[in-house]
Design an enzyme around this catalytic site. Structure first.
Site, mmCIF file in Angstrom:
data_model
loop_
_atom_site.group_PDB
_atom_site.id
_atom_site.type_symbol
_atom_site.label_atom_id
_atom_site.label_comp_id
_atom_site.label_asym_id
_atom_site.label_seq_id
_atom_site.Cartn_x
_atom_site.Cartn_y
_atom_site.Cartn_z
ATOM 1 N N SER A 279 0.849 -1.190 0.000
ATOM 2 C CA SER A 279 0.000 0.000 0.000
ATOM 3 C C SER A 279 0.888 1.245 0.000
ATOM 4 O O SER A 279 2.096 1.163 0.142
ATOM 5 C CB SER A 279 -0.888 -0.013 1.240
ATOM 6 O OG SER A 279 -0.079 0.137 2.393
ATOM 7 N N TYR A 280 0.256 2.401 -0.121
ATOM 8 C CA TYR A 280 0.993 3.663 -0.214
ATOM 9 C C TYR A 280 1.932 3.840 0.985
ATOM 10 O O TYR A 280 1.486 3.809 2.120
ATOM 11 C CB TYR A 280 -0.009 4.810 -0.270
ATOM 12 C CG TYR A 280 0.614 6.132 -0.603
ATOM 13 C CD1 TYR A 280 0.602 7.181 0.307
ATOM 14 C CD2 TYR A 280 1.241 6.331 -1.832
ATOM 15 C CE1 TYR A 280 1.174 8.393 0.004
ATOM 16 C CE2 TYR A 280 1.819 7.540 -2.144
ATOM 17 C CZ TYR A 280 1.789 8.570 -1.227
ATOM 18 O OH TYR A 280 2.362 9.761 -1.517
ATOM 19 N N PRO A 281 3.227 4.014 0.704
ATOM 20 C CA PRO A 281 4.185 3.975 1.804
ATOM 21 C C PRO A 281 4.375 5.278 2.583
ATOM 22 O O PRO A 281 5.220 5.329 3.457
ATOM 23 C CB PRO A 281 5.489 3.590 1.104
ATOM 24 C CG PRO A 281 5.351 4.120 -0.274
ATOM 25 C CD PRO A 281 3.901 4.106 -0.616
ATOM 26 N N ARG A 282 3.646 6.334 2.253
ATOM 27 C CA ARG A 282 3.813 7.559 3.029
ATOM 28 C C ARG A 282 2.573 7.758 3.870
ATOM 29 O O ARG A 282 1.554 8.251 3.415
ATOM 30 C CB ARG A 282 4.019 8.760 2.105
ATOM 31 C CG ARG A 282 5.305 8.673 1.313
ATOM 32 C CD ARG A 282 5.798 10.037 0.880
ATOM 33 N NE ARG A 282 6.942 9.927 0.003
ATOM 34 C CZ ARG A 282 8.195 9.736 0.401
ATOM 35 N NH1 ARG A 282 8.458 9.632 1.691
ATOM 36 N NH2 ARG A 282 9.175 9.643 -0.463
ATOM 37 N N HIS A 332 -4.285 7.850 4.556
ATOM 38 C CA HIS A 332 -3.819 6.542 4.106
ATOM 39 C C HIS A 332 -3.793 5.559 5.262
ATOM 40 O O HIS A 332 -3.601 5.939 6.405
ATOM 41 C CB HIS A 332 -2.398 6.646 3.553
ATOM 42 C CG HIS A 332 -2.280 7.602 2.416
ATOM 43 N ND1 HIS A 332 -2.760 7.319 1.149
ATOM 44 C CD2 HIS A 332 -1.778 8.844 2.360
ATOM 45 C CE1 HIS A 332 -2.541 8.356 0.381
ATOM 46 N NE2 HIS A 332 -1.940 9.292 1.074
#
Lengths: 545, 239
Positions: A279-282, A332
């Site tokens: 998934s989005y890492p930030r 996120h």
């Protein structure tokens, strides 16, 4: 449907203020600013303007954080240029699961002007402070640079409001270490041999920095001759499974366990994301939304060779809802694996290790805490209390899939009864010296930045890379860390983390039982490669002025 | 109505006795001279209980080596600091004043750091500068080292009795009121206290903090605190 790549607009000073010698640095605080579209973003802006003509509604789907809100206003501004009658709506969403997206689409909200303005303020502040301080310090420190022969290579000493504190932490720690003065302390050790087991009792006071006081106490203990058991207790204890993974945590663990610096870890994580594996890492979120179907994610990992069996075990009944941390950026979810990929299919070893870490972390989150049993025995000897403890690890649970955490059983304690008295087999006073703190390592630095609100999850690695790149700091490997466990597991540090296991110098009398050889780890530059940060002369000059 | 200012009445022996008795109940022995000078600063019409309270408060703020007239049994024995005697007990009540105090549970370097951090304003309020990284085992329990670390003790104090005799003392078990925020010149009452190797052992059962402070000493102590700690630790100034 179209997209942008970060902020559309850039800002700079007008006319004369742009040149370095055009004004004094402090004039920049009042100087006028223009907003314009950078060359590399012109195509995006034009695209939006054009598309706006054919639409009646603009639906903004940027990230639901402040920066995203501001970018939304930039898009709006550009779009309205193409079509003044455009209606503008904003979607609020925090993950990209289908059901969630659909419901976000059906209940649009308006752009939050306050958040967007907050970011606009931030941008302006960064520009004014950054530019004026950069000019000021470059001009002021030019003589120093030239004196060190760096006048040619370093043209600009840039100031960044995040870089500077980051550098500040490194310099501050450097001086703490440099100015450190070791001090002698004394502690009392009691050991009793029972049922063939050597039981080591730890003094409740830890240690004292006054020899006479310690000696008097010790003498009185000896005069009392017998120790009496005051408490015998066995309690269940557990080692908590880790929290869901955030960007900061990924960077820290990357440094600590994977021996990769934060920028490298983030680059790899981004690659894994664009390829659709994670998934989005930030993200700053360390709690999983209730709506997410975690079981299906676990299901996907069942095919994994190294962790498949564990994943299956979770599905067969071992599954446990992950712990919820305190952070939620509402934009996120925590970093987790999205699809299964066979490790050999990944590009290189580094990718494999980062991917493995993310998968294992996720599976660990969904497991149970490790369980154990801790027994403690407390005694009174003279006027002092001492305690011995033992740990039995009963169920490893998450530890089986997450080898990055350690928890091991100690030697079992013999039976003691409350009220029982005995004459300790050995009791003596030991002298030690305090050790200096270590220089900052990358995980330390990230933790400090995080705790003090310097940088965001997206930018921390960049700030660190910048101070390295600009030669404000240098890195070098830290001396090998020796964890001397076992009988004498007490290292006295002046408040510093246990990572630095180097023994204090000059252990005095009573350093028993251990071969002198492996004690002094200082000279040994091991294969560990944990890097520590040392500021350069330039870096120190910047901070100290 | 009233004539010219009536002459100040000389303090009756009753008032002297009442004040002495009140202070004696705390084992304090003010000298006649001090009592006289104290009474000369008070209004004659002040009710006795108020006088007693004020007298106590003022006396506790004096240097008892100059304002006391103690009985021989109310001071420390001359050889109290003799290090060759393992253990002895000093019977009865003795009042002492605190000349110096040290926290021997913490290194001097860390105490200097805490003082410097406080000077920079990094106190416990608001955002704490976190100097320690959470433990490696992931348990982020309270690892924040507040810049103003409370005095953890135990403490070692330098005491002085009414005749000027000095002796070191050590807090064997924590005594409420003893700590780095205590005032220099504060008075302690020691009752049947144990002395080991020339060091008085302070415990709750034998030690009562009476309070008080000698302003001039306290200020000097606090102003010079950081430098004293640095000197003791061997910290040299400058890089």
């Amino acid at each position: 449907m179209t997209s942008v790549a970060g902020h559309l607009n850039s800002q700079d000073f007008e006319g004369a203020y742009k040149s370095w010698n055009g004004c004094s640095p402090d004039a920049l605080f009042e100087a006028p600013i223009t907003t314009y579209v950078e060359n590399d973003k012109k195509a995006i802006a034009t695209n939006i303007e054009t598309q706006a003509r054919y639409a009646s509604v603009l639906f903004i789907w940027t990230d639901c954080d402040r920066e995203g809100e501001h970018i939304g206003t930039e898009i709006r501004e550009t779009a309205l240029k193409g079509n003044r009658r455009l209606e503008v709506r904003r979607a609020r969403f925090s993950n990209i699961e289908r059901a969630h997206i659909l419901s976000a689409a059906q209940s649009p909200i308006h752009i939050d002007e306050n958040q967007a303005n907050a970011v606009a303020a931030r941008i302006e502040l960064d520009l004014r402070i950054g530019a004026s301080f950069t000019r000021m310090q470059t001009l002021t420190l030019r003589p120093l640079l030239e004196a060190h022969g760096m006048g040619e290579e370093v043209k600009v000493l840039s100031y960044g409001s995040c870089q500077f504190p980051t550098l500040g932490f490194v310099v501050e720690r450097y001086f703490r270490v440099k100015n450190f003065v070791p001090e002698a302390y004394w502690s009392i050790k009691v050991m009793h041999l029972k049922d063939d087991i050597r039981v080591n009792f730890t003094w409740s006071r830890g240690h004292l920095f006054d020899r006479l006081a310690a000696f008097i106490i010790f003498e009185r203990c000896l005069a009392a001759r017998l120790a009496r058991v005051t408490k015998v207790e066995t309690k269940p204890t557990s080692k908590w499974k880790p929290l869901p993974l955030t960007t900061v945590e990924l960077q820290k663990c990357g440094s600590r366990f994977l021996r990769m610096d934060s920028q490298r870890v983030m680059k790899i994580a981004e690659d894994l994301y664009t390829k659709g594996w994670i998934s989005y890492p930030r993200t700053e979120t360390d709690q999983f939304d209730e709506g997410i179907d975690l079981r299906s994610i676990v299901q996907k990992q069942v095919q994994g060779h190294a962790w498949g069996q564990f994943a299956q075990g979770l599905l067969d009944g071992g599954f446990n809802q992950p712990r919820a941390g305190r952070n939620n950026d509402k934009a996120h979810p925590p970093i987790h694996p999205v699809n299964f990929v066979d490790p050999p299919a990944l590009a290189n070893d580094e990718e494999r290790r980062v991917h493995e870490f993310i998968v294992r972390r996720f599976l660990a989150c969904c497991s149970q805490d490790a369980r154990g049993s801790k027994s403690t025995v407390s005694i009174v000897y003279g006027s002092e209390s001492f305690t011995a403890s033992g740990l039995q690890v009963l169920e490893r649970n998450y530890l089986d899939v997450y080898p990055y955490d350690k928890w091991t059983s100690t030697q079992q304690l013999p039976e003691f009864a409350v009220g029982e008295t005995f004459e300790p087999t050995e009791a003596f006073m030991r002298e030690g010296r305090t050790s200096p703190p270590g220089y900052l390592t990358e995980p330390d630095l990230i933790a400090l930045m995080d705790a003090n609100g310097i940088g965001t999850d997206a930018t921390m690695a960049e700030h660190i890379a910048k101070i390295k790149g600009r030669q404000y700091v240098s890195t070098r490997p830290r001396g090998r860390v020796v964890h001397a466990e076992g009988e004498d597991g007490d290292d006295v540090f002046d408040e510093e983390p246990p990572v630095r296991g180097a023994r204090g110098r000059g252990r005095g009398r009573g350093a028993r039982g251990r071969g002198g050889g492996d004690n002094n780890s200082r000279g040994n530059t091991g294969a560990d490669g944990v890097q520590e940060f040392i500021p350069t002369t330039l870096g120190v000059a910047l901070v100290q002025g | 109505m009233s004539s010219a200012n009536p002459p100040l009445p000389t303090p009756t022996p009753n008032i002297f006795a009442a004040l002495s008795a009140h202070l004696a109940s705390k084992a304090l022995c003010p000298s006649q001279a001090w009592l006289s000078s104290f009474l000369s600063t008070t209004r004659p019409s002040t009710p006795l209980p108020a006088l007693q309270k004020t007298a106590l408060f003022r006396f506790l703020a004096t240097d008892i080596t100059t304002t006391s007239q103690p009985l021989p049994t109310a001071v420390l024995p001359a050889n109290v600091a003799d290090g060759s005697i393992n253990e002895r007990m000093v019977r009865g009540s003795v009042v002492v004043q605190v000349l110096d105090i040290d926290d021997v549970g913490r290194s001097r370097w860390s105490q200097v750091e805490a003082l410097e951090a406080a000077e920079r304003g990094e106190t416990n309020k608001g955002r704490e500068i976190i100097r320690v990284v959470p433990n490696e085992d992931g348990n982020t329990a309270d690892t924040t080292q507040g810049a103003q670390e409370k005095s953890s003790g135990p403490h070692k104090l330098l005491l002085q009795d009414a005749q000027g005799l000095k002796v070191y003392s050590f807090e064997l078990h924590a005594v409420e009121g003893i700590g780095l925020s205590m005032s220099i010149g504060a008075k302690l009452r020691l009752r049947d206290v144990t002395v080991a190797r020339g060091v008085v052992l302070l415990e709750p059962r034998s030690t009562e903090v009476l309070g008080g402070k000698v302003e001039a000493w306290d200020k000097k102590w606090r102003d010079g605190r950081k430098d004293t700690l640095k000197a003791k630790a061997g910290i040299r100034d400058g890089d």
